[in-house]
Every structure is written in structure tokens, then in C-alpha cells.
Design an enzyme around this catalytic site. Structure first.
Site, PDB file in Angstrom:
ATOM      1  N   THR A 374      11.525 -30.495  26.797  1.00 20.41           N
ATOM      2  CA  THR A 374      11.360 -31.319  25.610  1.00 20.41           C
ATOM      3  C   THR A 374      11.303 -32.775  26.077  1.00 20.41           C
ATOM      4  O   THR A 374      11.686 -33.090  27.191  1.00 20.41           O
ATOM      5  CB  THR A 374      12.583 -31.071  24.695  1.00 20.41           C
ATOM      6  OG1 THR A 374      12.649 -29.678  24.406  1.00 20.41           O
ATOM      7  CG2 THR A 374      12.526 -31.877  23.424  1.00 20.41           C
ATOM      8  N   THR A 392       8.428 -31.187  21.623  1.00 19.98           N
ATOM      9  CA  THR A 392       8.521 -30.262  22.749  1.00 19.98           C
ATOM     10  C   THR A 392       7.379 -29.258  22.783  1.00 19.98           C
ATOM     11  O   THR A 392       6.708 -29.008  21.778  1.00 19.98           O
ATOM     12  CB  THR A 392       9.857 -29.497  22.676  1.00 19.98           C
ATOM     13  OG1 THR A 392      10.005 -28.663  23.819  1.00 19.98           O
ATOM     14  CG2 THR A 392       9.933 -28.651  21.423  1.00 19.98           C
ATOM     15  N   GLY A 466      16.355 -31.160  27.184  1.00 16.80           N
ATOM     16  CA  GLY A 466      17.401 -30.443  27.883  1.00 16.80           C
ATOM     17  C   GLY A 466      17.706 -29.078  27.321  1.00 16.80           C
ATOM     18  O   GLY A 466      18.699 -28.465  27.683  1.00 16.80           O
ATOM     19  N   GLY A 467      16.853 -28.579  26.407  1.00 15.55           N
ATOM     20  CA  GLY A 467      17.074 -27.250  25.877  1.00 15.55           C
ATOM     21  C   GLY A 467      18.428 -27.113  25.224  1.00 15.55           C
ATOM     22  O   GLY A 467      18.837 -27.915  24.383  1.00 15.55           O
TER      23      GLY A 467
END
Length: 565
Positions: A374, A392, A466-467
Site C-alpha cells: 500500500t 493500494t 504495511g498491510g
């Protein structure tokens, strides 16, 4: 004496120049600022501010520029969220999260026995959600932009058509895609190649003619340049020919949505955040509320008691996230008021054992994830209006697939749905109902674009990729600035931790936690795991006692930059 003074000033100037361009330095400006994952894109946004554009205009131009300069996450083939706040206390959000196609089903990634086919929800064209970026940026412009739409898209057209100097980071991606062991799709292998088939090298000009053609249609026809006409037809034809399920109807029906901002407080500060289908706003506000119950004056920053408290706070918020949150258009009874209330936080805080890690199986639910690649951008204009925008493709370079005629990459966001209804394990799979796949449903997200206000005015603009870690890195950075009065750069760079309930692991940034603290946490029952870095934060601080904007780009972003004027 005069000569000595001049020499001193020269040395001071050179030192200021060197440190202001060093990756660990803060950037200062008085009239406006953009911070993003690519300094060229940040410059594009800043030029829009100079031309009289507002924060919305600059965020749109920067986002389109990132689609050219930061293709692993910058996009027109994905989706995301925009949070806006101005000096009058007005706030709003734009939801342009991707949707499941009309042909999607709850069990589309399962085998005949009802088990998840490994990788199926992240690979191939069936992993692609209906893109939302162009619709979202267009809606933001319609509602709040001041400069002509064409002026905001033209810089990205120029970057794609005339070319950009290929950075070292992107050149390494290009080489990896074409290595002997690469299993990447042919589309990515060709992505950085010249018309003669040679790979573009570091420092050479990288031209994207087909992307420029697509961007020109978006420039000239707005949203319809993407969701109707030749671009939409090529997307639908490509999908049909290669096993995808997105149709012309999916594209023509897609709409971005303006949603009321989710708001909360931390002491005297206001929190303006994204509501569902983002889970970030709910979780960040809940965690700040829990931390507000603690006496942090008696707990040293990053000490064992501090890390334990933060981890337990995360554990609880992430469990609540999975139990309750999903697309609000499909989940009409989400208890947002309760989850973000001080009373609920007090209850959550009271069941934290300050000396022992909670067993995750004593809670009920878990967590889903956005991809690590993202990207986030923060913008403040001359008036002090602020935009926090995160969007993202899911994983780095999304699905890795796309039509060569269009020049952009498709997301693989379908992987953010719960892929196996009713099945939750102690690893990665969550099966709770709010985020089960349904046609036209938006998948739950961890993206957490946030604006902190002070006295009703934007004070901190922050966000991160960073998910699964996004929520926690944003939460900790806000806490660092407000509670520990850190400069924005330090708040971004100091050690972050991450806990998401399942897997039951406390992840920390390598070399930033002392061995003694790690051992103490393990003695308390935590399973620790080190990682290189958590998040890639982009932030702007607007001090109330100074006529200046202070910006910082995370040092983990190789091409990132804060640009102001």
C-alpha cells in the site's frame, strides 16, 4: 571577523542543505507540503499548491503521479481511502475501496471439499477487485477541488509520456522480475522494458507510452475515461480472454462514496479517521481510548511494561475488528459507537493483566490484511487544510497482471475478503460473516489514513502502508507525537511493535528492542518475532505555536520525500 562570519554562514548553509536532504531529516515549509513515497510525485503535488490548488487538488495530482513513479503501490488499478479536515472543523472521507465483481461468490476460492485452494484469492485475474481509484479521486475533485481536473492529471501524463529517471529501487525490481528464477507474470517481466526489448537500467529514462494514453483519456473524460469507453472495454475484454470475471457492467456500476468521518478524542486532541470498510479508524480510536486509561507518566517509553500494554491493547482491538467490521452497505448493525466509546475502552483496559500476556484463544476473533505495498500521502495547503490518503494494489505490484494496451497493473484485493466462510484458525484464516465475499461488496481494509486535530484544526496528518501492520504503526506514531511529544521524524522512526491476535505473535523491529526487554516479554508469555521494519509512514505536523509545516518521510522508503514551499 567579517570573513569569519561569512564562512560560518556558508558552512551553516551547507550543513542545513545536507541534513535537509538526508533521509533522517525533517522538512520545513510555510505555504504547503506534500509527503509521499516518491519525491517526484511529492513535487508534482507541491506545484499544484503553488498554482493555487488546495489540499484535495494536490492529493489528486500526487496520487496520479504515484501511479507513474511508484507502480508497486501507486495506482489507477486499485483503490483506497481519503480523509479530509479543514480549519473550520469540517471533516469528511471518500471511500474508493475496490468491490467484488457481480460474478463473485462466497466460495469462489474453495475446492470441492470446501477448503481454500492455496494462493487462489491472491493470484490470477479472479483475485482482482473492481478498481476504485479513478472514481474516488474524481469524486473528491467534484466535491472539494478548485483547479480544473485536467490540470491535476496532466503532470502524470507528462511523466508517463516523457519519462522519469528510473530509481535504483525500481531498477532492482526490474532485474528481479527478469531473473532466471523469477516466476512473475510476463506482464511484469516486460513492465520496465524499452520498445526494443532491453531492460531499462538505473539512471535511464523510463517511458510508459500506453499508460500515458490511458491517463489522457482520464484527463479528457474524467471518471468516464476509465469506467466507460475504450479503457473499460479493454479491461472487460482482457478479463474475459484470460479467466477474469470483471465485466463492463461492473465498471459502469462502480461508484465511490463520500462517508461521514469517524471521530474520537485522545485527551484534548481530536481524531478524524476513516469509517468502515476501513477497520483502521475504529481500531485506532479504540486503542487510543484504551491507552488513555493508563497512567503513561509512570511507564517508560518502550520499556517492558509499555510494550506489553501496547501489545495487549492491539490484541483486543484486532479481535473486535474481525468480529464486527465489514462493508457498511452490507453490515447495517455494526456497533461503531460502542467500539469507539470510552466506556468500552475502560472495560477492555480492565481485563488486561499487566504482568501476563492474554491467551488469544480467550478472545473470539482475529484479523485480515491489506498488502504490504500500500502507499500513503499526506498533504497540507497554505490555509492549513489537510488530506490523508492511503491507496493500494494489495500486494507489491498487485496481481502482477494487466493489459499491455493500458499500461497499468490490476490489484489483487479480493484476497482481503474472508475466503473460507465460517473457518478461523490460529494462523491467517478468518471466517467471520461481516467480511464474506458478496457481489458488489467492498472488502474490509486495514488502511488507516488519519488526521489528528488540536483546537479543532489539523495538527498531525499521518498514514502508512504495511498491510496488517498499518493500524498499529499509525496508532503508535500518534501516541509518540501526542503523549511523548516526539518530533514527527522521531515519532516515525522509533521502534514499533505489532500484534494482531492471530497469529499470536508480538512482532518488533530488528535491533530496536533490547535483548533484556525481549526476554522479559517472553517470560510474561509473549511469543516474539523480529522483522526488518514495520510500516512506511508519511507525516506532516502543524505546530499550533509556529507558522510552519514539518514533514517527514520514513527512511524505509527509498524514493520517498517531503516537499514543501
Amino acid at each position: 571577523m567579517k570573513k569569519t562570519k561569512i564562512s560560518f554562514i556558508l558552512v551553516l548553509f551547507l550543513a542545513t542543505f545536507i541534513f535537509s536532504n538526508h533521509s533522517f531529516a525533517q522538512t520545513y515549509a510555510q505555504n504547503g507540503m506534500v509527503v509521499s513515497d516518491n519525491s517526484v510525485a511529492s513535487q508534482v503535488g507541491t506545484e499544484i499548491l503553488k498554482k493555487g490548488g488546495n489540499a484535495i487538488d494536490a492529493s489528486i495530482a500526487t496520487a496520479f503521479a504515484l501511479a507513474v513513479t511508484h507502480p508497486q503501490a501507486g495506482n489507477i488499478g486499485g483503490g483506497g481511502f481519503l480523509v479530509y479536515s479543514d480549519l473550520t472543523g469540517t471533516s469528511t472521507t471518500i471511500d474508493f475501496r475496490e468491490k467484488a465483481p457481480l460474478l463473485a461468490t462466497a466460495g469462489m476460492y474453495l475446492d470441492d471439499s470446501g477448503n481454500l485452494i492455496p494462493g487462489s484469492n491472491h493470484q490470477g485475474l479472479k483475485s482482482v477487485g473492481v478498481p476504485g481509484t479513478v472514481a474516488g479521486l474524481y469524486l473528491a475533485h467534484e466535491k472539494y477541488g478548485v483547479l480544473p481536473w485536467k490540470d491535476l492529471v496532466q503532470p502524470s501524463v507528462d511523466l508517463a509520456e516523457k519519462g522519469v529517471v528510473l530509481s535504483y529501487a525500481l531498477s532492482e525490481h526490474a532485474k528481479n522480475f527478469n531473473s532466471a528464477t523469477s516466476t512473475q507474470p510476463q506482464f511484469l517481466k516486460d513492465y520496465y522494458k524499452k520498445p526494443n526489448g532491453e531492460l531499462t537500467k538505473f539512471g535511464e529514462v523510463w517511458v510508459q507510452k500506453n499508460l500515458a494514453k490511458t491517463l489522457k483519456l482520464i484527463r479528457d473524460k474524467g471518471k468516464d475515461g476509465f469506467y466507460k469507453g475504450s479503457v473499460a472495454k479493454e479491461i472487460a475484454d482482457f478479463m474475459k480472454a484470460n479467466g477474469g470475471i470483471i465485466t463492463l457492467e461492473d465498471l459502469s456500476k462502480y461508484e465511490a462514496v463520500e462517508r461521514k468521518a469517524l471521530t474520537g478524542t485522545y485527551k484534548e486532541y481530536g481524531i478524524v479517521a476513516m469509517p468502515p470498510p476501513s477497520s483502521g479508524g475504529v481500531a485506532v480510536i479504540e486503542m487510543l481510548n484504551i491507552m488513555e486509561q493508563a497512567n503513561l507518566d509512570s511507564i517508560a517509553f518502550n520499556s517492558t511494561p509499555y510494550v506489553h500494554l501496547v501489545a495487549e491493547t492491539m490484541r483486543r482491538a484486532f479481535a473486535d475488528r474481525a468480529e464486527h467490521l465489514g462493508d457498511p452497505d452490507f453490515n447495517l448493525e455494526m456497533p461503531l459507537d460502542r467500539l469507539t466509546s470510552k466506556e468500552f475502552a475502560k472495560m477492555r483496559y480492565q481485563n488486561i493483566d499487566q504482568n501476563r500476556a492474554s491467551p488469544s484463544d480467550s478472545l473470539k476473533f482475529g484479523q485480515l490484511y491489506d498488502g504490504k505495498n500500500t502507499t500513503h500521502l499526506s498533504v497540507v495547503d497554505k490555509a492549513g487544510n489537510a488530506v490523508s490518503l492511503t491507496y493500494t494494489l494489495e500486494q507489491s505490484y498487485g496481481s502482477g497482471l494487466g493489459s499491455p494496451k493500458l499500461g497499468f497493473i490490476f490489484n489483487n484485493e479480493m484476497g482481503d475478503f474472508n475466503p473460507q466462510p465460517g473457518y478461523t484458525n490460529s494462523g491467517w484464516l478468518i471466517g467471520t460473516n461481516p467480511n464474506i465475499i458478496q457481489p458488489e461488496k467492498r472488502m474490509l481494509s486495514s488502511m488507516s489514513p488519519t488526521i489528528v486535530t488540536k483546537n479543532g484544526k489539523p495538527y498531525l496528518v499521518i498514514g502508512s502502508p504495511g498491510g496488517r501492520t498499518i493500524i498499529n504503526t499509525v496508532f503508535q506514531t500518534i501516541l509518540n507525537v501526542i503523549e511523548y511529544e516526539m518530533p514527527i521524524k522521531k515519532a516515525i522512526e522509533v521502534m514499533k511493535i505489532h500484534h494482531q491476535w492471530f497469529p499470536n505473535e508480538l512482532t518488533f523491529e530488528k535491533d530496536l528492542m533490547s535483548p533484556d526487554t525481549q526476554k522479559a516479554l517472553e517470560h510474561m508469555g509473549h511469543t516474539t518475532k523480529e522483522t526488518t521494519n514495520l510500516g512506511r509512514l508519511m507525516g506532516i505536523l502543524i505546530p499550533t505555536d509556529a507558522d510552519v509545516f514539518i514533514g517527514a518521510s520514513d527512511s524505509s522508503s527509498p524514493d520517498g520525500g517531503a516537499v514543501g514551499y
